[in-house]
Design an enzyme around this catalytic site. Structure first.
Site, PDB file in Angstrom:
ATOM      1  N   ASP A 614       0.820  -1.226   0.068  1.00 33.13           N
ATOM      2  CA  ASP A 614       0.034   0.116   0.109  1.00 33.13           C
ATOM      3  C   ASP A 614       0.730   1.151  -0.027  1.00 33.13           C
ATOM      4  O   ASP A 614       1.399   1.582   1.113  1.00 33.13           O
ATOM      5  CB  ASP A 614      -0.875  -0.099   1.109  1.00 33.13           C
ATOM      6  CG  ASP A 614      -1.842   1.019   1.115  1.00 33.13           C
ATOM      7  OD1 ASP A 614      -2.681   1.241   2.111  1.00 33.13           O
ATOM      8  OD2 ASP A 614      -1.989   1.869   0.215  1.00 33.13           O
ATOM      9  N   GLU A1192     -48.487  71.330  20.797  1.00 32.37           N
ATOM     10  CA  GLU A1192     -48.585  71.799  19.592  1.00 32.37           C
ATOM     11  C   GLU A1192     -49.111  71.026  18.685  1.00 32.37           C
ATOM     12  O   GLU A1192     -50.157  71.420  17.826  1.00 32.37           O
ATOM     13  CB  GLU A1192     -47.370  72.287  18.880  1.00 32.37           C
ATOM     14  CG  GLU A1192     -46.372  73.541  19.771  1.00 32.37           C
ATOM     15  CD  GLU A1192     -46.808  74.677  19.325  1.00 32.37           C
ATOM     16  OE1 GLU A1192     -47.810  74.938  18.537  1.00 32.37           O
ATOM     17  OE2 GLU A1192     -46.444  75.829  19.906  1.00 32.37           O
TER      18      GLU A1192
END
EC number: 3.4.23.-
Length: 1603
Positions: A614, A1192
């Site tokens: 491998d 106001e």
């Protein structure tokens, strides 16, 4: 943007052909550029000035993120834009240069030679008169249609070769392919004299090395040149002449050089390396400007020549700038003569225009070098622009193409692109990593980080490609080539009878078992059938390897079948005999013998196993099944193997093992000595360490190393702040149970390879918490480390919209297991994440570790996770552009058009991730049906959120915040309308997260509807075949929008959108819908990659044509369809409302009544007045809790509602209300109280209203001023009595000045009203009658602690003073504690006696439970003052000062300037107490001790009046004590004694008026000092200041007021 996309797409199709990008790609690129701020609008892309910044920014982005999609698209778009621009510029400049356009400019003729400025005017496009080309342009059509054939005669006079006309200086404009321009026909007659040699050049030319004139100069054969060039195409030629370094001598060039160069340009192109090499060779020597321009005219066409002239001028300007900075620049002649300039370098100075001889005589050598070099650099730029290279982003390495050829194509394309030079090398390297073959990509990924240039990468790849490829045949070939020399050496030694250590060591004979020979040379021929003989292949008895008949599973053949075995021994060397079959379908297995070399006894010294070759494994691993049980093993440094079935525990052989590979003929290869790993794997594996020992060097590996998690090259370094010094925070102790759990978790992480031992100088604590399952979780406190990090920017702005997945596509969901723990930390950053594993009682040195992977809790971990996973998946995105891949953190969703394609893509994605080191949980892989992703359930046609809980638990503001956050996440999917979110938004008001909240009825009703909506509503997945539609509508409390398909017929919503919360006081519905339309269009492009095809608008816009300006701005660039219709049924859940575009308010007067409004903050009234005949009518409104702006607004609203159906003029002096009312001209969304008031009034009106603003208190006469004054006077009129003033203050808590002005009362009365308020005093006054000090000894003590550093180490002094006698008691203490207080008071009681009350501050030593119990036992009352206010203890604070000053004086008198010795401290403290208590202070006649033990009996003074809270003066009081600012008075009837401020006391003289002033009463009180016992005492305490007289609450009303 859509229009820009169409234009760019059309240009790309014209100039890019098949490689043109799609509209979607162009749109995505434009969106990115706008998002990054590189484009203010898409149309800016047409400007060439923005091209270079865009190229640099996209290149940088591609290098950082590894994503080159936008850069690729930009490369194609840029090429198309430049081609289109060049085509336009070319057509205009060609006409300009040839005199075909609007100008009348042409190359200069002979008459221009004496006018140096002519050519400059030509460059500027000025008209200089009719020249040769212009005269030729006026020929008749039949004359210009037929070009004149170029012959060998003179172009000027028609005579044979050798006439003087050949030397005439008429610089021609010859262009390649000039037959395309009719105006050039016949030009050769006028310009054929272009030998470029001025008259008389032959006589003035000097040969090198000779002085004076040359008798016979060598001239160019012009006839030959013309013949050569006539055959190649150009009808006219200008001959460049080289200037030698020896002097101004011209050497003619070979005409074939010009011919070959012109032919090369025509056949190979300007970008060809051959062309470039010939041009560089031709311009290797300095050339004159005249020669340079004529050479470029020969080889360049009209458009390239125009580009070259511009580029040449830019290069010359660079030379001039350098020469200007440096006087000794070569172009300046080393500082001799005048400096160079542009006219000189272009040959336009006096005596140079059209005169090559003058240029040669006047130009310096340095200038000639600069001219030639600039011309050559300009040619390179023109070659790149005129013939743009193919897009480098499309270049990929072919299956059979070599890496070198691929690199050649790529580098050529990148070098020819518009990328900045600094970005080319990184782009090339990035393309190597992404565009090459997979095996090459893997090689580059494993390359060292020190390789940073393309050349180093290419060399690295070529070096690694020298070995055989990693296939079965490659392994056989490599092993054969490696072993062949070894076999030859053995054969030679056998033939020569030599043995030595230089060749292969001989193994044991498999016939007799003796060393030194092999089976074939064994002298002992053993008989077959011997039961003691052991086979080396099957390990059986009774036969040898040659006689072995054991068959493997390979069709009855033994391993190695098919490989040749040469004779052994013999004249030929043996062939390689391997025990494996080199076919792709077979596994490369070999027979191996393992021998234990240890000295301890074992049952078997050697064993035979079968192992797998491998080359992907780093190390050799022996299976537990093959490993003898009595062979010793030990724990490995890295206890885990990754990559072989996941993480597997591993051990290591303790003894050295000799490993030998058995060949097919029974021979043994050279044995290896190693310490193999032992693990529970299916079979033994020979890794690369063994293969290299056999002579194999396998470097071109495919795949990653098996012992790594994720390759380190994917690790992203962290960014640290400049002051990132190491952080060390001690590990806190842990209980035994948690310490055991922590140890187990650390050991687990160590086995998994997530941490490693550390010796770092960083340390932060770790701890564990118990999870619900009962197990523990490891946590690392990284807050200190995060403070040193520079956070990464967000790489994903939000979660993907799942409804954008194509309808019907199958889905797959993948989950990355432990994603953070799969990504490595950069090695240089690991030490910062170190921690300590402590031991109980420090029994052993603490073990220290550091993280190797991303730790949870680090601020950059999520961003790095996204970047790494995205980098791994990027090649797959490029490989499968049709695959839909959603990636959010560690969750992946894949969608493909077919199930087969999805499965194939899923397998490839999984394998790619696993190769990169990530782990995919098999049980977490979801497939249809029932796929869940990011909290949503996905079907083939729908996307629905997961079900909600029945009813959430709400207790605090934080609970509501979390709930609203969850609902905001679900709103785009469920379409939760604003009206259902309103009750939850109301509960978000507040600033304390722990503030209590309740689940009210409105929230419950809204939640039930949301839950019902979650069970019925869902998003529909997008169908690309159907048009994308968008719709907007007004609804309750906001606006709503939707993207979907079939909205007007069968609605299929894909995404819901909502208006944002208003940020202004009032927002018109038109503005709200405008913003929502813009948001809807942007969301469509961002989510679906396209613009909306159909847009549905409310029906009101159909009635109001043309569309309002705001809507038109929102629709800018929209190319889809617009439809206005009734509200679609999909909006029913939101309860849509009609949008009215009617104007309600105007700033122009309207016919109707006029009213005036005003409001006052002093009276808290708002009034409306209007005239009815001669009389003014008035309406008022009052609200003490309203602001003046609200008053106001309420006044204006009242005026608007007087006549709702009649046009009304409202006049106000409030600019605030006037501006707001004008903004409310159309219906909208109010967000403030004033806006709500006005909107409510306007919604009840049906007639127009006009708001008119006037300035208050102006001197302008007239009706408006009169009405405003009337309103102002009515608003400010008020008469408050004293009781009403107190009520006003109780309601508003205004200050005394405002209260005096509002109520028309005196300032004195206003102050008294404020002082009686318990909420407005910083030091609240107590009721009268609480004594601030005692009237006699032992009534009230004051106690405090003071710090005296001179008395260290017992530097705290406890001081108690009797408030009546001023006697002081002091004790010394080391700390301020309750015990110290009790000891001090006990001492003071022993000296002075037991007091009735003691007053202190609220320190813990005075308020502790033990102190309270002590005082209760002694029966002493205790009071405290204002927390933290030392001035409340006025007498004891002054006593502290007196004491410390006396200690200082006594210490310095004894010679102790700083610290007092401990042995002297007690004596010196006693001296100080004696001096303070037994001697008079100041002007006092009695000592404090005398006052204490012999107190003076108080006598009542004269009668007085005191002022009570109501402001009235009360009689019946007599003075007892008069001090500075205070007095003690006694009631004659009740004998009650109280303390009051002196200003509230006045003599009780009935014949005087009650308003007698204080200065009038002062003579009466001036003579009472004889009986005031406190006067001496106050002076003895060094005098009280106003601040020192303030006492604690409850002592003195005066003190509280004066503070």
């Amino acid at each position: 943007m859509e229009a820009v996309i169409k234009v760019i797409s059309s240009a790309c199709k014209t100039y890019c052909g098949k490689t043109s990008p799609s509209k979607k790609e162009i749109g995505a690129m434009l969106s990115l550029l706008q998002k990054e701020g590189l484009l203010m609008s898409p149309s800016d892309l047409y400007s060439p000035g923005s091209w270079d910044p865009i190229t640099a920014a996209l290149s940088q982005r591609a290098m950082i993120l590894g994503k080159s999609g936008e850069l690729k698209t930009w490369g194609l778009v840029l090429g198309a834009l430049k081609a289109a621009r060049e085509e336009q510029v070319t057509s205009e400049q060609a006409k300009f240069w040839l005199g075909l356009g609007g100008g009348r400019v042409s190359p200069p003729g002979p008459e221009c030679i004496e006018k140096p400025a002519t050519e400059r005017r030509i460059d500027k496009g000025e008209e200089v008169g009719e020249t040769t080309v212009q005269r030729d342009a006026k020929m008749a059509p039949e004359e210009t249609a037929t070009p004149k054939t170029v012959g060998t005669s003179c172009y000027h006079c028609g005579t044979a070769i050798g006439c003087n006309c050949a030397t005439a200086s008429a610089p021609p404009p010859p262009y390649v392919g000039s037959g395309l321009y009719p105006s050039l026909a016949g030009v050769g007659e006028q310009q054929g004299q272009g030998g470029d040699t001025p008259p008389g050049a032959e006589q003035s030319r000097a040969e090198p090395g000779h002085a004076g004139q040359a008798p016979g100069p060598a001239l160019t054969d012009w006839a030959r040149v013309r013949e050569e060039l006539a055959s190649t195409g150009p009808p006219v030629v200008a001959m460049p002449v080289v200037i030698k370094t020896e002097g101004p001598a011209w050497t003619p060039l070979e005409p074939k050089l010009i011919t070959r160069l012109a032919d090369t340009v025509r056949t190979k192109g300007l970008r060809s390396p051959i062309t470039m090499a010939e041009v560089e060779a031709l311009m290797s020597s300095p050339l004159l400007p005249h020669d340079v321009t004529n050479l470029m005219r020969v080889i360049l066409g009209p458009a390239p020549y125009a580009l070259w002239m511009d580029a040449w001028g830019v290069q010359l300007q660079t030379v001039i700038a350098a020469a200007t900075r440096d006087p000794r620049h070569p172009a300046n002649g080393q500082g001799r003569g005048e400096r160079t300039n542009l006219n000189r370098l272009k040959g336009l100075a006096d005596g140079m225009v059209g005169n090559p001889q003058g240029q040669a005589a006047l130009l310096r050598p340095g200038e000639l070098v600069a001219i030639t070099a600039s011309a050559l650099q300009a040619f390179r730029e023109v070659a790149r622009l005129a013939e743009p290279a193919g897009p480098w982003a499309d270049i990929m390495q072919g299956p059979s193409e070599s890496f070198v050829d691929f690199a050649n194509r790529l580098i050529k394309a990148v070098e020819g692109s518009d990328l900045p030079p600094s970005a080319r090398a990184p782009v090339i390297i990035d393309c190597f990593r992404q565009k090459s073959q997979p095996d090459i990509q893997q090689l580059i990924r494993t390359a060292p980080s020190t390789l940073t240039t393309p050349g180093e990468i290419i060399k690295y790849v070529l070096d690694r490609q020298k070995t055989a490829p990693l296939t079965d045949q490659g392994i056989a070939a490599a092993m054969s080539s490696a072993i062949q020399p070894l076999i030859m050496a053995v054969v030679n030694r056998e033939r020569d009878g030599q043995t030595g250590s230089g060749g292969r060591a001989r193994g044991l004979c498999y016939t007799c078992g003796s060393p030194g020979h092999y089976q074939a040379q064994c002298p002992k021929k053993r008989k077959s059938g011997n039961s003691r003989e052991r086979c080396q292949l099957c390990n059986g008895m009774g036969h040898n390897a040659k006689q072995c008949r054991k068959r493997d599973g390979n069709q009855g053949q033994r391993p190695g079948k098919g490989l040749s075995s040469g004779p052994w021994p013999g004249p030929e060397p043996p062939a390689v005999s391997l025990a494996m079959t080199m076919e792709h379908k077979d596994r490369p297995l070999v027979r191996v013998i393992l021998t234990n070399t240890g000295s301890h006894p074992v049952k078997q010294r050697s064993v035979y196993i079968t192992a797998l070759l491998d080359s992907g494994a780093d190390i050799t691993i022996i299976s537990e099944e093959d490993w003898p049980t009595d062979w010793p093993v030990m724990e490995a440094a890295n206890p885990q193997i990754h990559g072989i079935g996941g993480g597997i525990p591993m051990r290591k052989s303790r003894d050295m093992i000799e490993l030998g590979v058995i060949n097919r003929d029974g021979s043994l290869e050279r044995p290896l000595l190693l310490f193999p790993a032992v693990a529970m794997v299916r079979g033994s594996i020979l890794g690369r360490d063994c293969l290299q020992g056999l002579g194999l060097r396998l470097t071109n590996l495919i795949g990653r190393a098996t012992v790594l998690t994720v390759a380190l090259h994917l690790a992203i370094p962290l960014k640290w702040k400049p002051d990132h010094t190491p952080v060390w925070i001690d590990q806190w102790p842990l209980p035994e149970g948690k310490l055991v759990a922590l140890t187990q978790l650390v050991e687990k992480e160590l086995q998994l390879g997530h941490i490693e031992p550390s010796l770092s100088c960083w340390n932060t604590p770790v701890f564990v918490i118990r999870k619900a399952s009962g197990s523990y979780r490891l946590l690392h406190d990284l807050r200190a480390v995060n403070a040193k990090l520079v956070p990464f920017g967000a790489v994903q702005q939000g979660a993907p919209v799942l409804s954008a997945l194509p309808r019907g596509w199958p889905l797959m969901v993948l989950d990355l297991k432990d994603c953070f723990f799969s990504i490595p930390l950069a090695e240089q950053d690991r030490e910062a994440f170190a921690f300590t594993l402590p031991s109980v009682n420090n029994q052993a040195p603490a073990r220290r570790f550091q993280w190797k992977v991303l730790p949870q809790g680090m601020t950059c971990s999520p961003t790095i996770c996204q970047l790494v996973v995205g980098q791994v998946l990027e090649p797959l995105r490029l490989k499968h552009p049709s695959l839909c891949m959603l990636h959010y953190m560690d969750d992946l969703l894949l969608a493909a058009s077919s199930h087969d394609g999805l499965e194939a893509a899923g397998e490839e994605v999984i394998s790619t991730l696993e190769r990169a080191g990530f782990t995919i949980s098999p049980d977490k892989v979801q497939r249809e049906p029932g796929v869940q992703y990011l909290g949503y359930k996905l079907g083939s046609t729908y996307v629905a959120p997961v079900g909600l809980v029945a009813e959430p638990r709400i207790a605090t503001l934080w609970d509501v915040q979390k709930l609203v956050g969850s609902l905001q996440w679900l709103r785009p999917a469920l379409g939760i309308p604003p009206r259902l979110m309103g009750p939850f938004y109301e509960q978000l008001r507040g600033s304390d997260p722990n503030e209590a909240r309740e689940w009210n009825l409105d929230m419950k009703m809204a939640w039930r509807e949301i839950v019902r909506l979650s069970t019925t509503a869902a998003l529909e997945r997008w169908d690309p075949a159907l048009p994308l539609e968008g719709a907007v509508a007004r609804c309750e409390q906001g606006a709503i929008g939707v993207l979907g398909q079939g909205l007007s017929t069968h609605p299929r919503p894909c995404l819901w959108l909502f208006s944002t919360q208003p940020t202004k006081a009032f927002t018109a519905w038109l503005e709200v819908l405008t913003l929502l339309i813009t948001k809807l269009r942007a969301s469509a492009v961002r989510t679906f990659g396209k613009e909306v095809d159909i847009l549905l608008l409310p029906a009101c816009f159909r009635e109001d044509l043309p569309l309002p300006e705001g809507i038109l701005l929102a629709l800018k660039g929209f190319a889809g369809k617009i439809r206005s219709s009734d509200t679609p049924s999909i909006f029913d859940i939101a309860r849509p409302l009609h949008v009215s575009l009617k104007v309600r308010v105007t700033d122009h007067p309207v016919p109707g009544p006029t009213v005036f409004t005003d409001a006052s903050s002093s009276t808290h009234k708002g009034v409306v007045v209007w005239r009815e005949g001669p009389r003014w009518e008035i309406k008022e409104i009052a609200d003490l809790g309203a602001s003046v702006q609200q008053l106001e607004a309420r006044a204006v609203a009242m005026a608007l509602l007087l006549w709702p159906t009649t046009p009304t003029n409202v006049v106000t002096d409030s600019a605030f209300v006037a501006k707001m009312l004008l903004k409310m001209g159309q219906e909208g969304v109010p967000s403030t109280a004033a806006a709500f008031i006005l909107e409510d009034a306007l919604s009840q009106r049906s007639a127009m209203a006009a708001v008119l603003h006037v300035r208050s208190h102006s001197e302008v006469p007239g009706f408006f001023t009169e009405g405003n004054d009337v309103a102002d006077s009515q608003a400010t009129f008020q008469a408050y009595p004293l009781r009403e003033a107190k009520d006003l203050h109780t309601a508003l808590h205004i200050g005394p000045r405002a209260l005096s002005k509002a109520c028309n009362i005196s300032m004195q009365q206003a102050r008294e009203v404020v002082q009686t308020c318990p909420h407005c005093n910083s030091a609240p006054a107590l009721e009268a009658g609480v004594n601030p000090r005692g009237l006699g000894p032992l009534q009230i003590w004051q106690t405090d602690f003071t710090l005296e550093p001179r008395m260290a180490p017992r530097s705290w002094l406890a001081v108690t003073v009797d408030t009546a006698s001023s006697a002081i008691v002091v004790t010394q203490h080391g700390r301020v504690t309750s015990v110290a207080v009790q000891h001090h008071w006990a001492t003071a009681i022993a000296v002075l006696g037991r007091p009735k009350a003691i007053k202190t501050d609220n320190g813990s030593c005075f308020t502790s439970k033990s102190t309270r119990e002590w005082l209760a036992r002694w029966g002493i009352a205790h009071t405290t003052g204002i927390p933290g206010n030392s001035q409340g203890q006025a007498m004891v604070e002054r006593a502290n000062r007196l004491l410390k000053d006396r200690i200082r004086v006594l210490a310095e008198g004894d010679g102790f300037m700083k610290r007092i010795p401990t042995s002297k401290q007690g004596e010196l403290l006693a001296k100080a107490m004696y001096a303070l208590n037994h001697f008079e202070r100041g002007e006092n006649t009695k000592t404090p001790i005398q006052k204490h033990w012999r107190p003076t009996v108080l006598t009542e003074g004269p009668p007085v009046k005191i002022r009570i809270e109501t402001g009235e003066w009360e009689k019946g009081w007599n003075v007892l004590v008069w001090g500075r600012g205070y007095a003690a008075v006694k009631n004659r009837d009740t004998d009650k004694v109280i303390w009051v401020p002196s200003r509230k006391v006045k003599p009780d003289i009935t014949q005087k008026d009650e308003v007698t002033k204080k200065d009038e009463a002062s003579p009466l009180f001036a003579g009472i000092s004889d009986w005031i016992p406190w006067e001496d005492e106050q002076e003895g305490l060094q005098g009280e200041t106003a601040s020192n007289k303030q006492e604690r609450p409850g002592e003195d009303t005066l003190a509280a007021n004066e503070s």
